[in-house]
Design a protein around this motif. Structure first.
Motif, PDB file in Angstrom:
ATOM      1  N   VAL A  43       0.825  -1.211   0.000  1.00 38.56           N
ATOM      2  CA  VAL A  43       0.000   0.000   0.000  1.00 38.56           C
ATOM      3  C   VAL A  43       0.860   1.262   0.000  1.00 38.56           C
ATOM      4  CG1 VAL A  43      -1.688   1.336   1.328  1.00 38.56           C
ATOM      5  CG2 VAL A  43      -1.903  -1.156   1.197  1.00 38.56           C
ATOM      6  N   SER A  44       0.577   2.158  -0.935  1.00 42.93           N
ATOM      7  CA  SER A  44       1.228   3.471  -0.934  1.00 42.93           C
ATOM      8  C   SER A  44       0.179   4.551  -0.693  1.00 42.93           C
ATOM      9  CB  SER A  44       1.938   3.741  -2.262  1.00 42.93           C
ATOM     10  OG  SER A  44       2.995   2.823  -2.444  1.00 42.93           O
ATOM     11  N   VAL A  45       0.480   5.437   0.245  1.00 41.12           N
ATOM     12  CA  VAL A  45      -0.428   6.539   0.557  1.00 41.12           C
ATOM     13  C   VAL A  45       0.180   7.851   0.065  1.00 41.12           C
ATOM     14  CG1 VAL A  45      -1.660   7.780   2.380  1.00 41.12           C
ATOM     15  CG2 VAL A  45      -1.286   5.308   2.589  1.00 41.12           C
ATOM     16  N   CYS A  46      -0.488   8.471  -0.899  1.00 42.69           N
ATOM     17  CA  CYS A  46      -0.033   9.736  -1.484  1.00 42.69           C
ATOM     18  C   CYS A  46      -1.007  10.844  -1.091  1.00 42.69           C
ATOM     19  CB  CYS A  46      -0.004   9.645  -2.999  1.00 42.69           C
ATOM     20  SG  CYS A  46       0.999   8.288  -3.614  1.00 42.69           S
ATOM     21  N   HIS A  47      -0.586  12.062  -1.283  1.00 46.34           N
ATOM     22  CA  HIS A  47      -1.417  13.198  -0.891  1.00 46.34           C
ATOM     23  C   HIS A  47      -0.814  14.470  -1.449  1.00 46.34           C
ATOM     24  CE1 HIS A  47       1.834  13.215   1.901  1.00 46.34           C
ATOM     25  NE2 HIS A  47       1.457  12.019   2.353  1.00 46.34           N
ATOM     26  N   VAL A  48      -1.303  15.582  -0.974  1.00 50.89           N
ATOM     27  CA  VAL A  48      -0.928  16.875  -1.549  1.00 50.89           C
ATOM     28  C   VAL A  48       0.572  17.149  -1.411  1.00 50.89           C
ATOM     29  CG1 VAL A  48      -1.461  18.165   0.569  1.00 50.89           C
ATOM     30  CG2 VAL A  48      -1.664  19.320  -1.633  1.00 50.89           C
ATOM     31  N   PHE A  49       1.250  16.476  -0.474  1.00 46.00           N
ATOM     32  CA  PHE A  49       2.681  16.692  -0.296  1.00 46.00           C
ATOM     33  C   PHE A  49       3.547  15.727  -1.115  1.00 46.00           C
ATOM     34  CE2 PHE A  49       0.659  18.301   3.588  1.00 46.00           C
ATOM     35  CZ  PHE A  49       1.119  19.600   3.579  1.00 46.00           C
ATOM     36  N   THR A  50       2.897  14.825  -1.835  1.00 38.87           N
ATOM     37  CA  THR A  50       3.657  13.856  -2.636  1.00 38.87           C
ATOM     38  C   THR A  50       4.322  14.557  -3.816  1.00 38.87           C
ATOM     39  OG1 THR A  50       2.201  12.043  -1.990  1.00 38.87           O
ATOM     40  CG2 THR A  50       3.444  11.763  -4.034  1.00 38.87           C
ATOM     41  N   ASP A  51       5.603  14.294  -3.971  1.00 31.30           N
ATOM     42  CA  ASP A  51       6.407  14.955  -5.006  1.00 31.30           C
ATOM     43  C   ASP A  51       5.947  14.618  -6.418  1.00 31.30           C
ATOM     44  OD1 ASP A  51       8.248  16.656  -4.072  1.00 31.30           O
ATOM     45  OD2 ASP A  51       9.880  15.205  -3.881  1.00 31.30           O
ATOM     46  N   ASP A  52       5.906  13.332  -6.708  1.00 28.55           N
ATOM     47  CA  ASP A  52       5.650  12.893  -8.074  1.00 28.55           C
ATOM     48  C   ASP A  52       4.483  11.914  -8.039  1.00 28.55           C
ATOM     49  OD1 ASP A  52       5.670  11.937 -10.620  1.00 28.55           O
ATOM     50  OD2 ASP A  52       7.752  11.269 -10.623  1.00 28.55           O
ATOM     51  N   LEU A  53       3.279  12.460  -8.012  1.00 28.45           N
ATOM     52  CA  LEU A  53       2.080  11.635  -7.846  1.00 28.45           C
ATOM     53  C   LEU A  53       1.955  10.602  -8.955  1.00 28.45           C
ATOM     54  CD1 LEU A  53      -0.575  11.069  -6.341  1.00 28.45           C
ATOM     55  CD2 LEU A  53      -1.660  12.852  -7.722  1.00 28.45           C
ATOM     56  N   THR A  54       2.263  11.020 -10.181  1.00 28.55           N
ATOM     57  CA  THR A  54       2.079  10.126 -11.334  1.00 28.55           C
ATOM     58  C   THR A  54       2.930   8.866 -11.214  1.00 28.55           C
ATOM     59  OG1 THR A  54       1.564  12.019 -12.725  1.00 28.55           O
ATOM     60  CG2 THR A  54       2.216  10.018 -13.852  1.00 28.55           C
ATOM     61  N   LYS A  55       4.129   9.007 -10.641  1.00 28.00           N
ATOM     62  CA  LYS A  55       4.993   7.834 -10.459  1.00 28.00           C
ATOM     63  C   LYS A  55       4.244   6.749  -9.681  1.00 28.00           C
ATOM     64  CE  LYS A  55       8.359   7.963  -7.375  1.00 28.00           C
ATOM     65  NZ  LYS A  55       9.588   8.506  -6.753  1.00 28.00           N
ATOM     66  N   PHE A  56       3.474   7.175  -8.693  1.00 29.02           N
ATOM     67  CA  PHE A  56       2.739   6.210  -7.873  1.00 29.02           C
ATOM     68  C   PHE A  56       1.475   5.723  -8.575  1.00 29.02           C
ATOM     69  CE2 PHE A  56       5.460   8.328  -4.839  1.00 29.02           C
ATOM     70  CZ  PHE A  56       5.887   7.286  -4.041  1.00 29.02           C
ATOM     71  N   THR A  57       0.678   6.660  -9.082  1.00 32.66           N
ATOM     72  CA  THR A  57      -0.603   6.245  -9.678  1.00 32.66           C
ATOM     73  C   THR A  57      -0.376   5.348 -10.898  1.00 32.66           C
ATOM     74  OG1 THR A  57      -0.703   8.276 -11.000  1.00 32.66           O
ATOM     75  CG2 THR A  57      -1.825   8.298  -8.869  1.00 32.66           C
ATOM     76  N   LEU A  58       0.699   5.610 -11.642  1.00 31.63           N
ATOM     77  CA  LEU A  58       0.997   4.812 -12.829  1.00 31.63           C
ATOM     78  C   LEU A  58       1.310   3.361 -12.483  1.00 31.63           C
ATOM     79  CD1 LEU A  58       3.284   6.593 -15.464  1.00 31.63           C
ATOM     80  CD2 LEU A  58       1.092   5.442 -15.837  1.00 31.63           C
ATOM     81  N   ASP A  59       1.745   3.139 -11.255  1.00 33.86           N
ATOM     82  CA  ASP A  59       2.131   1.790 -10.838  1.00 33.86           C
ATOM     83  C   ASP A  59       1.005   1.057 -10.114  1.00 33.86           C
ATOM     84  OD1 ASP A  59       4.400  -0.085 -10.737  1.00 33.86           O
ATOM     85  OD2 ASP A  59       4.124   0.072  -8.560  1.00 33.86           O
ATOM     86  N   ALA A  60      -0.126   1.718  -9.931  1.00 31.22           N
ATOM     87  CA  ALA A  60      -1.189   1.153  -9.092  1.00 31.22           C
ATOM     88  C   ALA A  60      -1.987   0.067  -9.806  1.00 31.22           C
ATOM     89  CB  ALA A  60      -2.133   2.265  -8.634  1.00 31.22           C
ATOM     90  N   ASP A  61      -2.108  -1.091  -9.168  1.00 32.51           N
ATOM     91  CA  ASP A  61      -3.057  -2.101  -9.623  1.00 32.51           C
ATOM     92  C   ASP A  61      -4.456  -1.717  -9.155  1.00 32.51           C
ATOM     93  OD1 ASP A  61      -0.978  -3.877 -10.622  1.00 32.51           O
ATOM     94  OD2 ASP A  61      -0.497  -4.249  -8.515  1.00 32.51           O
ATOM     95  N   ILE A  62      -4.502  -1.197  -7.926  1.00 32.84           N
ATOM     96  CA  ILE A  62      -5.758  -0.704  -7.354  1.00 32.84           C
ATOM     97  C   ILE A  62      -5.521   0.751  -6.958  1.00 32.84           C
ATOM     98  CG2 ILE A  62      -7.391  -0.926  -5.434  1.00 32.84           C
ATOM     99  CD1 ILE A  62      -6.475  -3.934  -5.282  1.00 32.84           C
ATOM    100  N   LEU A  63      -6.382   1.642  -7.422  1.00 28.59           N
ATOM    101  CA  LEU A  63      -6.196   3.066  -7.159  1.00 28.59           C
ATOM    102  C   LEU A  63      -7.456   3.614  -6.483  1.00 28.59           C
ATOM    103  CD1 LEU A  63      -4.454   5.653  -7.613  1.00 28.59           C
ATOM    104  CD2 LEU A  63      -5.556   5.873  -9.851  1.00 28.59           C
ATOM    105  N   VAL A  64      -7.274   4.196  -5.304  1.00 24.07           N
ATOM    106  CA  VAL A  64      -8.409   4.792  -4.587  1.00 24.07           C
ATOM    107  C   VAL A  64      -8.118   6.277  -4.413  1.00 24.07           C
ATOM    108  CG1 VAL A  64      -9.845   4.738  -2.515  1.00 24.07           C
ATOM    109  CG2 VAL A  64      -8.726   2.630  -3.308  1.00 24.07           C
ATOM    110  N   VAL A  65      -9.000   7.113  -4.927  1.00 24.98           N
ATOM    111  CA  VAL A  65      -8.738   8.546  -4.931  1.00 24.98           C
ATOM    112  C   VAL A  65      -9.808   9.282  -4.142  1.00 24.98           C
ATOM    113  CG1 VAL A  65      -8.144  10.523  -6.371  1.00 24.98           C
ATOM    114  CG2 VAL A  65      -7.837   8.208  -7.264  1.00 24.98           C
ATOM    115  N   GLY A  66      -9.382  10.006  -3.120  1.00 18.85           N
ATOM    116  CA  GLY A  66     -10.330  10.781  -2.324  1.00 18.85           C
ATOM    117  C   GLY A  66      -9.715  12.090  -1.883  1.00 18.85           C
TER     118      GLY A  66
END
Lengths: 286, 286
Positions: B191-214
């Motif tokens: 599990v990776s938890v990203c948020h407004v302070f995440t540097d390179d959001l796309t790096k994480f979302t691009l690797d997601a098998d399951i993506l939950v956005v809130g």
């Protein structure tokens, strides 16, 4: 390069813990002087497991150093659940005891979950009670698990920026991995939690600015798995032929890390210092 | 390609929630028949905020559909903290009320934290009480936040494997992001938890098998930020000129996702169905 260069990368848990203990000692003295309160910790150990006895002894010694009253409730192996629960209730009720620590593991015939639930959350020195874990998760950190709290303290002491950094945790235990994740999320790190089911562990560890490893797998983390300049905390302990080893192949990984905890002498002493801090905190709040 | 192909990728929250509600209804009928117990939910709404009133109304309607007794405690804007606490204590004491839901936000002069702490954890239908959050964190899930639980239920219903998959969560709120992370860690996702302070959001979302956005940031997630075949849950809601939008640019992202929730009609209805399940659960345990 000379070895000295690597020495400066070592996070010295022993001297850090001395610093924390010194602060606790001052707080204890102040509490005694101003309110006449002596903080008290009761440890409960059921049975005679040698490792558990050693851990309890280390905690009592730390209490002595900082001026906390410590009681050793060593109950026989044959203790029933009812007797254990009764002891916890007695300690909950005592005004001179501010922290209660149930040394795990318990003998197999005892239910550790209901015993831990019985501890007054306000006296939960280990920070394992669901109420305290929940406060941690929602960002209202009070009594929290001591080992991850020690990691946070070390990050602060070494002025490591947390916000926006990629913190990777290897191991998802209730004692280290999960509370560690919560603390780092609360401090606005981007946090990845890996474990035995993670497909490509290296992909994650290689990207970590801060790496916390607590798996109990000796030398799981090799030099080619970490990023140049990473800050690394090794929470693992494996005993082998009278020597202890961490989860990180320290001698090689130190060459790439900017900061790294050794095993022993890293996270261990910090854990106990934080425990002392918790007892003081509970005594101050009562 | 025809639009129909994309339709089959849509996670239909409305029909899923109907299925869950049908199961709850059966459970409610059984509980009435076998124990003579009618599950009861009390909602507390302070003030007249139109959005809050609508949410409360939706929950009451769901109660009606499944046979749960629902009470609307709409207290005036001028309610004092003492009056609110008293009402919570009354509801805690009532045997015919098994779930208490404090509709947030409260008016500014009231302290939501102490109010939520006052709710009996066994009646905490929303799963926000620290005790329940802590049980969640240590893997003993009982009453848990309804929205992330709805995501888990949808993953189960659509037979999406969780263990070993990389689940990326964008947003680290107490209501969605953090409990979602805990639930996915408990099920052995990486599990990776990203948020407004995440540097390179796309790096994480691009690797997601399951993506939950809130996050509440309209259309934050674009097609070039997700992996082909990802399973995507959109928990965001933005209202603009009478229309609601999610955090995911659905029309384009659907072309890459294997499964994706629409907004509206995705996660929202599931949240309410899980709430109904919680009230039944609490009534069954009492």
């Amino acid at each position: 390069m000379a070895e000295e260069n690597y020495d400066s990368r070592k996070i010295d848990g022993r001297s850090l813990s001395k610093k924390v203990e010194e602060q606790v000692k001052q707080g204890v003295d102040k509490l005694k002087a101003e309110k006449g309160v002596i903080p008290g910790l009761a440890t409960i150990l059921v049975g005679e497991d040698p490792a558990s006895k050693m851990y309890v002894r280390l905690k009592h010694k730390a209490c002595e150093r900082v001026g906390i009253h410590a009681e050793d409730h060593n109950m026989p192996e044959s203790t029933t659940q009812e007797e254990l629960m009764l002891r916890i209730q007695e300690l909950n009720a005592r005004k001179d005891i501010h922290g209660i620590l149930l040394q795990l593991p318990l003998p197999e015939h005892l239910d550790d979950k209901s015993a831990m639930l019985a501890i007054d959350p306000a006296k939960d020195a280990d920070g394992f009670h669901p109420y305290n874990m929940g406060k941690l998760l929602i960002g209202d950190e009070g009594l929290v698990p001591c080992t991850p709290k020690g990691v946070i303290r070390a990050l602060e002491e070494y002025n490591v920026e947390i916000q926006g950094k990629h913190a990777v945790i290897v191991g998802h235990s209730n004692v280290v991995g999960k509370p560690m994740a919560a603390m780092l999320i609360n401090r606005n790190a981007t946090v990845s939690v890996c474990h035995v089911f993670t497909d490509d562990l290296t992909k994650f560890t290689l990207d970590a600015d801060i790496l916390v490893v607590g798996t109990g797998v000796m030398h799981l983390i090799k030099a080619d798995m970490v990023k140049e300049g990473a800050v690394i905390f090794d929470v693992g302990i494996t005993e082998k032929e009278g020597k202890v080893y961490g989860d990180v192949d320290f001698d090689n990984v130190v060459k790439k890390a900017s900061l790294i905890t050794p095993v022993p002498g890293g996270v261990g002493p910090m854990t106990i210092a934080i425990l002392m801090e918790h007892v003081l905190m509970s005594a101050s709040n009562c």
